[in-house]
Write a protein that holds these residues in place. Structure first.
Motif, PDB file in Angstrom:
ATOM      1  N   ASP A  25      29.818 -12.475   8.942  1.00 26.15           N
ATOM      2  CA  ASP A  25      29.070 -12.601   7.683  1.00 26.15           C
ATOM      3  C   ASP A  25      28.937 -14.047   7.223  1.00 26.15           C
ATOM      4  OD1 ASP A  25      28.784  -9.813   7.590  1.00 26.15           O
ATOM      5  OD2 ASP A  25      30.730  -9.610   6.591  1.00 26.15           O
ATOM      6  N   LYS A  26      29.135 -14.998   8.127  1.00 25.93           N
ATOM      7  CA  LYS A  26      28.947 -16.416   7.803  1.00 25.93           C
ATOM      8  C   LYS A  26      27.856 -16.982   8.711  1.00 25.93           C
ATOM      9  CE  LYS A  26      33.562 -17.450   6.060  1.00 25.93           C
ATOM     10  NZ  LYS A  26      33.665 -16.215   5.408  1.00 25.93           N
ATOM     11  N   ASN A  27      27.178 -18.007   8.237  1.00 25.71           N
ATOM     12  CA  ASN A  27      26.157 -18.686   9.038  1.00 25.71           C
ATOM     13  C   ASN A  27      26.837 -19.719   9.918  1.00 25.71           C
ATOM     14  OD1 ASN A  27      23.818 -17.388   8.036  1.00 25.71           O
ATOM     15  ND2 ASN A  27      23.997 -18.571   6.157  1.00 25.71           N
ATOM     16  N   GLN A  41      23.460 -15.748  11.123  1.00 24.36           N
ATOM     17  CA  GLN A  41      24.588 -15.104  10.474  1.00 24.36           C
ATOM     18  C   GLN A  41      25.198 -14.086  11.434  1.00 24.36           C
ATOM     19  OE1 GLN A  41      23.586 -13.060   6.890  1.00 24.36           O
ATOM     20  NE2 GLN A  41      25.698 -12.528   6.411  1.00 24.36           N
ATOM     21  N   LEU A  53      23.798 -11.569  15.998  1.00 20.73           N
ATOM     22  CA  LEU A  53      23.384 -12.390  14.859  1.00 20.73           C
ATOM     23  C   LEU A  53      22.182 -11.770  14.172  1.00 20.73           C
ATOM     24  CD1 LEU A  53      23.439 -15.754  16.818  1.00 20.73           C
ATOM     25  CD2 LEU A  53      25.074 -15.151  15.077  1.00 20.73           C
TER      26      LEU A  53
END
Length: 131
Positions: A25-27, A41, A53
């Motif tokens: 859940d992070k870029n 993400q 992604l």
């Protein structure tokens, strides 16, 4: 808890795969083996570091950009995972591993009366010792 086969669980606990799993859940940016890179993400990471992604941008070595709603990258094609600078790697690894620990066993299984009797005698012996 991390779900997967025995080999996947081994890799998760004994490599830096847990750090990549914590980046869900992070870029992030992934450098690939063919000198291209992908930004997007992270949706999921499996035990072999295969990464899915969303909202991804693939940039090939010639500089062409391609946009994807969903993109799957096999772990063997990943050269480098860029970790965001604002993340403490050690703290992130500890948090990820602690969140996946199994709790204590609540009801140990006693297989026979003989084992129960031996355990009871052992506990009496330990209790009678002056420590």
């Amino acid at each position: 808890m991390f779900v997967g086969f025995a080999k996947e669980r081994f890799l998760y606990h004994n490599t830096l795969l847990c750090l990549v799993k914590a980046l869900q859940d992070k870029n992030i940016t992934l450098d690939l083996r063919n000198d291209s890179y992908v930004c997007g993400q992270i949706i999921t990471v499996d035990g072999y570091m295969n990464i899915s992604l969303c909202s991804a941008v693939y940039c090939d070595p010639q500089g062409n950009e391609f946009f994807f709603d969903n993109l799957f990258i096999q772990g063997r094609n990943i050269r480098y995972v860029h970790i965001p600078e604002n993340m403490s790697m050690v703290a992130t690894i500890k948090n990820e591993l602690n969140k996946n620990k199994k709790g204590p066993v609540k009801n140990p299984i006693v297989k026979s009366r003989k084992n129960t009797k031996a355990l009871h005698q052992h506990m009496q012996t330990v209790a009678s010792l002056d420590l």
